[in-house]
Design a protein around this motif. Structure first.
Motif, mmCIF file in Angstrom:
data_model
loop_
_atom_site.group_PDB
_atom_site.id
_atom_site.type_symbol
_atom_site.label_atom_id
_atom_site.label_comp_id
_atom_site.label_asym_id
_atom_site.label_seq_id
_atom_site.Cartn_x
_atom_site.Cartn_y
_atom_site.Cartn_z
ATOM 1 N N ILE A 1 0.829 -1.203 0.000
ATOM 2 C CA ILE A 1 0.000 0.000 0.000
ATOM 3 C C ILE A 1 0.864 1.253 0.000
ATOM 4 C CG2 ILE A 1 -0.312 0.444 2.477
ATOM 5 C CD1 ILE A 1 -2.984 0.572 -0.311
ATOM 6 N N PHE A 2 2.033 1.176 0.647
ATOM 7 C CA PHE A 2 2.916 2.342 0.646
ATOM 8 C C PHE A 2 3.451 2.612 -0.765
ATOM 9 C CE2 PHE A 2 3.796 1.206 5.298
ATOM 10 C CZ PHE A 2 2.697 1.948 5.701
ATOM 11 N N ILE A 3 3.694 1.549 -1.502
ATOM 12 C CA ILE A 3 4.089 1.722 -2.904
ATOM 13 C C ILE A 3 2.942 2.367 -3.679
ATOM 14 C CG2 ILE A 3 4.688 0.482 -5.027
ATOM 15 C CD1 ILE A 3 6.027 -1.651 -3.265
ATOM 16 N N TYR A 4 1.717 1.911 -3.381
ATOM 17 C CA TYR A 4 0.541 2.429 -4.084
ATOM 18 C C TYR A 4 0.314 3.911 -3.784
ATOM 19 C CZ TYR A 4 -4.329 3.143 -5.370
ATOM 20 O OH TYR A 4 -5.481 3.647 -5.915
ATOM 21 N N VAL A 5 0.337 4.322 -2.513
ATOM 22 C CA VAL A 5 0.043 5.722 -2.176
ATOM 23 C C VAL A 5 1.150 6.650 -2.662
ATOM 24 C CG1 VAL A 5 -1.430 5.140 -0.225
ATOM 25 C CG2 VAL A 5 1.016 5.494 0.159
ATOM 26 N N GLN A 6 2.391 6.162 -2.644
ATOM 27 C CA GLN A 6 3.488 6.980 -3.164
ATOM 28 C C GLN A 6 3.312 7.208 -4.660
ATOM 29 O OE1 GLN A 6 6.341 8.456 -1.662
ATOM 30 N NE2 GLN A 6 6.516 9.349 -3.703
ATOM 31 N N LYS A 7 2.943 6.148 -5.362
ATOM 32 C CA LYS A 7 2.781 6.222 -6.814
ATOM 33 C C LYS A 7 1.578 7.068 -7.210
ATOM 34 C CE LYS A 7 1.844 3.248 -10.823
ATOM 35 N NZ LYS A 7 1.636 1.843 -11.268
ATOM 36 N N ASN A 8 0.461 6.932 -6.506
ATOM 37 C CA ASN A 8 -0.782 7.569 -6.924
ATOM 38 C C ASN A 8 -1.051 8.923 -6.283
ATOM 39 O OD1 ASN A 8 -2.477 5.469 -8.653
ATOM 40 N ND2 ASN A 8 -1.379 4.329 -7.079
ATOM 41 N N PHE A 9 -0.497 9.154 -5.077
ATOM 42 C CA PHE A 9 -0.799 10.406 -4.386
ATOM 43 C C PHE A 9 0.440 11.209 -4.015
ATOM 44 C CE2 PHE A 9 -4.004 7.209 -2.901
ATOM 45 C CZ PHE A 9 -5.023 7.627 -3.749
ATOM 46 N N GLY A 10 1.612 10.613 -4.223
ATOM 47 C CA GLY A 10 2.844 11.335 -3.922
ATOM 48 C C GLY A 10 3.084 11.539 -2.445
ATOM 49 N N ILE A 11 2.513 10.669 -1.603
ATOM 50 C CA ILE A 11 2.708 10.805 -0.169
ATOM 51 C C ILE A 11 3.477 9.610 0.367
ATOM 52 C CG2 ILE A 11 0.671 12.225 0.167
ATOM 53 C CD1 ILE A 11 -0.860 9.819 1.088
ATOM 54 N N THR A 12 4.197 9.823 1.438
ATOM 55 C CA THR A 12 5.058 8.797 2.009
ATOM 56 C C THR A 12 4.304 7.963 3.042
ATOM 57 O OG1 THR A 12 5.787 10.215 3.816
ATOM 58 C CG2 THR A 12 7.023 10.343 1.736
ATOM 59 N N LYS A 13 4.950 6.904 3.479
ATOM 60 C CA LYS A 13 4.400 6.053 4.529
ATOM 61 C C LYS A 13 4.119 6.866 5.778
ATOM 62 C CE LYS A 13 5.942 2.360 7.646
ATOM 63 N NZ LYS A 13 6.993 1.346 7.892
ATOM 64 N N GLU A 14 5.064 7.724 6.144
ATOM 65 C CA GLU A 14 4.912 8.529 7.356
ATOM 66 C C GLU A 14 3.734 9.489 7.234
ATOM 67 O OE1 GLU A 14 8.575 6.573 7.230
ATOM 68 O OE2 GLU A 14 7.800 8.011 5.752
ATOM 69 N N GLU A 15 3.566 10.078 6.052
ATOM 70 C CA GLU A 15 2.445 11.000 5.857
ATOM 71 C C GLU A 15 1.113 10.268 5.864
ATOM 72 O OE1 GLU A 15 4.324 14.513 3.047
ATOM 73 O OE2 GLU A 15 3.867 12.557 2.154
ATOM 74 N N PHE A 16 1.107 9.076 5.285
ATOM 75 C CA PHE A 16 -0.141 8.314 5.181
ATOM 76 C C PHE A 16 -0.700 7.964 6.554
ATOM 77 C CE2 PHE A 16 -2.344 4.179 4.054
ATOM 78 C CZ PHE A 16 -3.415 4.799 3.429
ATOM 79 N N PHE A 17 0.172 7.622 7.491
ATOM 80 C CA PHE A 17 -0.277 7.239 8.822
ATOM 81 C C PHE A 17 0.113 8.270 9.878
ATOM 82 C CE2 PHE A 17 -0.305 2.623 7.381
ATOM 83 C CZ PHE A 17 -1.698 2.574 7.352
#
Length: 451
Positions: free
Chosen positions: A196-212
């Motif tokens: 999912i971190f690969i997915y959010v980085q690719k689609n939204f330009g946000i990092t793991k830390e930002e996502f959570f």
């Protein structure tokens, strides 16, 4: 086709057992051949799906259901192979799943070795039907066994399926971690997070830390309910998700109407009268996810008069930061503030931590104690609002006499509306130019004092 429908219906109602022989007489082989020449696979599978209900209901030994299965096989010779492969497989899978879920109430106890042996019999069905038909949750006990004790190749396949579903954006198909044991849950969650971190980085330009970054207590709920909404926002405004996260602190995208968030971004540089909504990052009971329709109706009626700016905060520093941000960006002042968070008579909390009477800003609580320590700050902040502005507290019990809402009015001289008890927000609307609120309990109105 009528006999087909009759057979399908009778399967769901064992009281119609007397009709079995009648239907079998009406439904001749000639009729069946005619049906087979005209029916598409979906019509044939509707009967197959109906008979699955027999197995799912645990009616394996019921004479009537055995008759139905026998009758169906008799009139479905072309799919005898399908029955042999799938009915037996589904029987085994469901039976083992039920035993694993409640060993104490089952006469037959299965050893790990017996279960492993049976897994070989239904592995193909498990892959073809359970995942593709989105029925993963129906065999959670069985899946849990496979993830903890099962063969490595099937473990790997389940993990690969999670990865594939993320890549296809079939988020609802991914298994719920909470349905499994701790060890199995951790296995799946690790696979999910890696992908999912690969997915959010690719689609939204946000990092793991930002996502959570919001530190949500239940990550499974967090990603399930947010990714779909995030995708819709990004489709409308590329880069929009990252802007909402970075500039407005929004992490719980699904709790807010998409139209408001999209317009919020589109109207960022337009200076016109506006209101402000501030919600907490954390919400242990998901109460703030249940108010979406209230804001949709309110915004639809008022969007021509006010823009709406939504923020999420984790502490008082965040709240003050966003108030100052709006003050610096716009000439217009804040027309209203809707401030949410779990509360009591002492104040509002923006985290899942338990509120204390002497909580400070570091604890993510805005309390009477904090208000008493911030007289100068509150006087400055009150100037950010229009003279007739209203503050609505979406926070339980903050409206009692002498409580938090009362003190907030005293310290800012802003009109404050708040519920007297545990409450649910029911309605927001402007009446004669003034914001009014309806809760499911009695509210208190702390009017602005005339100086």
């Amino acid at each position: 086709l009528e006999p087909i429908t009759k057979i399908e219906n009778i399967i769901y109602d064992y009281k119609k057992i007397d009709e079995v022989e009648l239907i079998s007489k009406e439904f001749s082989e000639e009729n069946f051949r005619m049906f087979m020449s005209e029916a598409d696979p979906k019509e044939i599978r509707s009967i197959v799906a109906a008979i699955h209900q027999i197995l799912k209901a645990g009616k394996y030994s019921n004479p009537f259901y055995q008759k139905i299965i026998s009758l169906s096989k008799e009139y479905f010779p072309e799919i005898e192979g399908f029955f042999n492969k799938n009915f037996h497989a589904f029987y085994n899978a469901e039976f083992i799943n039920n035993i694993l879920g409640d060993q104490s109430s089952t006469e037959e106890q299965l050893s790990d070795e017996k279960i492993m042996e049976s897994i070989k019999n239904f592995e193909g069905y498990y892959k073809e039907e359970i995942m593709w038909q989105r029925r993963y949750g129906e065999l959670n006990n069985l899946t849990n066994f496979i993830l903890t004790k099962g063969p490595e190749d099937l473990k790997t396949w389940i993990k690969e399926q999670v990865k594939t579903e993320i890549e296809k954006e079939n988020f609802v198909s991914i298994p719920k971690f909470s349905s499994f044991s701790t060890s199995a849950s951790l296995e799946l969650e690790k696979v999910f997070e890696e992908n999912i971190f690969i997915y959010v980085q690719k689609n939204f330009g946000i990092t793991k830390e930002e996502f959570f970054a919001a530190g949500h207590s239940n990550r499974e709920i967090y990603w399930q309910r947010n990714l779909k909404t995030m995708k819709k926002i990004e489709a409308e405004i590329p880069g929009g998700v990252k802007r909402l996260l970075k500039d407005y602190g929004i992490h719980e995208f699904n709790r807010h109407p998409e139209e408001i968030l999209i317009n919020q971004l589109n109207e960022e540089d337009i200076d016109r009268p506006f209101g402000m909504v501030v919600y907490p990052h954390s919400d242990h009971s998901d109460s703030f996810d249940q108010k979406k329709d209230v804001f949709e109706k309110f915004y639809e009626k008022d969007k021509e008069n006010h823009a709406l700016k939504i923020f999420e905060v984790g502490n008082n520093h965040d709240l003050l930061k966003y108030l100052i941000q709006l003050k610096r960006k716009y000439q217009n002042k804040i027309s209203y503030l809707i401030l949410g968070g779990h509360g009591n008579t002492e104040g509002i909390q923006f985290t899942d931590m338990i509120m204390s009477h002497r909580a400070g800003t570091e604890q993510g609580e805005l309390t009477k104690y904090v208000l008493n320590q911030r007289d100068k700050t509150l006087k400055i902040v009150s100037e950010f609002f229009t003279p007739d502005a209203t503050v609505v507290l979406v926070s339980c019990s903050t409206g009692v006499d002498g409580g938090f809402g009362n003190m907030l009015r005293d310290k800012t001289n802003l009109r404050v509306l708040a519920p007297k008890e545990d409450s649910v927000l029911k309605k927001l609307e402007f009446t004669d130019g003034q914001l009014e609120v309806e809760y499911d309990v009695e509210k208190n109105v702390f009017d602005k004092k005339i100086e």
